[in-house]
Design a protein around this motif. Structure first.
Motif, short mmCIF file in Angstrom:
data_model
loop_
_atom_site.label_atom_id
_atom_site.label_comp_id
_atom_site.label_asym_id
_atom_site.label_seq_id
_atom_site.Cartn_x
_atom_site.Cartn_y
_atom_site.Cartn_z
N CYS A 143 0.84 -1.19 0.00
CA CYS A 143 0.00 0.00 0.00
C CYS A 143 0.88 1.25 0.00
O CYS A 143 2.09 1.17 0.25
CB CYS A 143 -0.94 -0.01 1.22
SG CYS A 143 -0.12 0.16 2.82
N TYR B 103 -7.10 -5.42 -2.05
CA TYR B 103 -7.02 -4.13 -2.73
C TYR B 103 -8.16 -4.05 -3.74
O TYR B 103 -8.74 -5.07 -4.13
CB TYR B 103 -5.67 -3.95 -3.43
CG TYR B 103 -5.50 -4.82 -4.65
CD1 TYR B 103 -5.80 -4.33 -5.92
CD2 TYR B 103 -5.09 -6.14 -4.55
CE1 TYR B 103 -5.66 -5.13 -7.04
CE2 TYR B 103 -4.95 -6.95 -5.65
CZ TYR B 103 -5.23 -6.43 -6.91
OH TYR B 103 -5.12 -7.23 -8.02
N GLN C 168 -6.47 4.05 -9.76
CA GLN C 168 -6.40 4.21 -8.31
C GLN C 168 -6.40 2.81 -7.70
O GLN C 168 -7.29 2.01 -7.95
CB GLN C 168 -7.59 5.00 -7.78
CG GLN C 168 -7.51 5.22 -6.29
CD GLN C 168 -8.70 6.02 -5.78
OE1 GLN C 168 -9.82 5.54 -5.84
NE2 GLN C 168 -8.43 7.23 -5.33
N SER D 295 -6.48 1.00 -4.20
CA SER D 295 -6.80 1.25 -2.80
C SER D 295 -6.51 0.03 -1.95
O SER D 295 -6.86 -1.09 -2.30
CB SER D 295 -8.29 1.59 -2.65
OG SER D 295 -8.62 2.71 -3.42
N ASN E 251 -8.09 1.42 4.08
CA ASN E 251 -9.40 2.02 3.90
C ASN E 251 -10.31 1.67 5.08
O ASN E 251 -11.03 2.53 5.59
CB ASN E 251 -10.01 1.54 2.59
CG ASN E 251 -11.24 2.32 2.20
OD1 ASN E 251 -11.49 3.42 2.67
ND2 ASN E 251 -12.02 1.74 1.32
N ALA F 188 -4.47 5.10 -0.90
CA ALA F 188 -4.51 4.64 -2.29
C ALA F 188 -3.35 5.21 -3.10
O ALA F 188 -2.89 6.33 -2.87
CB ALA F 188 -5.83 5.06 -2.94
#
Length: 103
Positions: A35, A47, A64, A66, A71, A79
């Motif tokens: 990450c 992810y 993107q 993430s 998160n 991200a």
């Protein structure tokens, strides 16, 4: 007094370009293995990736990536945002090497 912009639209910039390579006639995208914070292995912790073909702030198309764990922890900067120049790979692989200087 001029207004101050906050959020994604104001001073947002992508982290850098996606690393691409070719293998024969195939285009391979290399995505970061960890990450953006460097805490989680994306292929183990989870992810999601999202193609943003229109880009924003003149970034051009970007992807993107993430981190599911970051998160869930609701941390900032969870991200990667990497420009693609609109290229669509045939396959992806994961390696932190091309992104070592972008953290």
């Amino acid at each position: 007094m001029s207004p101050v912009g906050f959020g994604v639209g104001s001073g947002w910039k992508p982290h850098g370009p996606v690393a691409f390579r070719t293998e024969g006639r195939r285009l391979i995208a290399t995505l970061p293995r960890h990450c953006h914070r460097g805490l989680h292995v994306l292929t183990e912790g989870g992810y999601t990736s999202r193609d943003v073909p229109e880009g924003q702030n003149w970034s051009g198309p970007y992807v993107q990536i993430s981190c599911t764990q970051c998160n869930a922890d609701r941390v900032a900067d969870y991200a990667w945002n990497l420009t693609t120049e609109g290229r669509q790979p045939d396959a992806i692989e994961f390696d932190d090497g091309p992104y070592a200087g972008l953290r």
